[in-house]
Scaffold this motif. Sequence first.
Motif: not given
Length: 388
Positions: A61-80
């Motif tokens: 529920t707190r501030y996270g990394p500006v560019a996104g949660e590392p787990g999501l950025r990785e999931a997106i890269a994997n999907k692409l």
Amino acid sequence: MKLAARLGEITPSLTLAVDTKAKAMKREGIDVISFSVGEPDFETPAHIKAAAKTALEQGKTRYGPVAGEPGLREAIANKLQSDNQLCYASENVIVTNGGKHSLYNLMMVLLDPGDEVVIPAPYWVSYPEMVKLAGGVPVVVSTTIDSGFKISPDQLRQAITPNTKLFILNSPSNPTGMVYTPEEIRALAEVVVEKEIWVVSDEIYEKILYDGAEHLSIGAVSPEAYDRTIISSGFAKTYAMTGWRVGFLAAPLPIIKAASMIQGHSTSNVCTFSQYGAIAAYESSQDCVKEMVQAFADRRQLMLEYLHSIPEITCPKPNGAFYMFPNISKTGMKSLDFSNTLLEKYQVATVPGIAFGADDCVRLSYATHSDNIHKGMARFVEFVQSLV
Ligand SMILES: *Cc1c(COP(=O)(O)O)cnc(C)c1O
């Protein structure tokens, strides 16, 4: 009050007038059938909601990394990589507040005053306005029903000047529902590479395809095309997550770094627990997508049967997204008049094509229950018959 000059450049939304009226009529208890909404009518799948609830309970529920949660950025890269044959590291991905925000970020990052952006019409309403907000100049290229509402490589080539910076490609398309074939994508990629411009590929509807239509990402055409491509997408349409506000850009590192900087001074990170829902969307079974697409396919068939029963209406069979874009010119009405009168006299809400740069068409969304399609399209048919 004197507001900033940039606002003078922005066209007030013509769709809003019809939409506001439709909502007011509904509030008065009038039985309005709405084909004007641009979002799935389904609930977000339960496993995605559950993942966000768990994240909430775990204190995400707190501030996270500006560019996104590392787990999501990785999931997106994997999907692409697995879905689109696009090789991006997670550093090449920024998570944004929806696909709309990702495009807005991109315009801010890429455009200097006077830079031209080629936009095929019919276009999604926000493209030209975003370009203008960033100081750029939209160069609208009209396409016709005869070309399936697709821009040809020659049209693209002719629209390019020394000031052209970017080409906006949207397939499957909102508002027409058309999908470029892989061959057509390859031919457009050739022009992009030859003319050394950027292309942003808005792939938000890539999973909503019918009749065996295939989605090819322009970045996957060749290494040269990849170097000039920016991918913009999100979770809203595929997973019925419009309100969650999660989208992304994938692009060469300098673009992602610049977008992160802008985001760092404007919106910061996307809602942290929403991002955990998005991870679940990509990393769990895709059966929910299949089910929704099947429902859209059935509704598409139903709406088309009504439209094709009217000789005065021409409507190409769309093979993606959840919109129809019939031509209404034989009724003798322009789109705003048509949409307004249809709403007032028959209580059916549509979006006038002028909002998308095509005044002889209207947009109908079939992201609604088949009962509504039966009821609303019967009224639509009656309306057109009253005009001709
Ligand atoms: C809906 C839509 C988007 C993005 O929507 P978000 O809700 O911001 O993710 C982008 N492009 C097109 C063409 C759309 O229809």
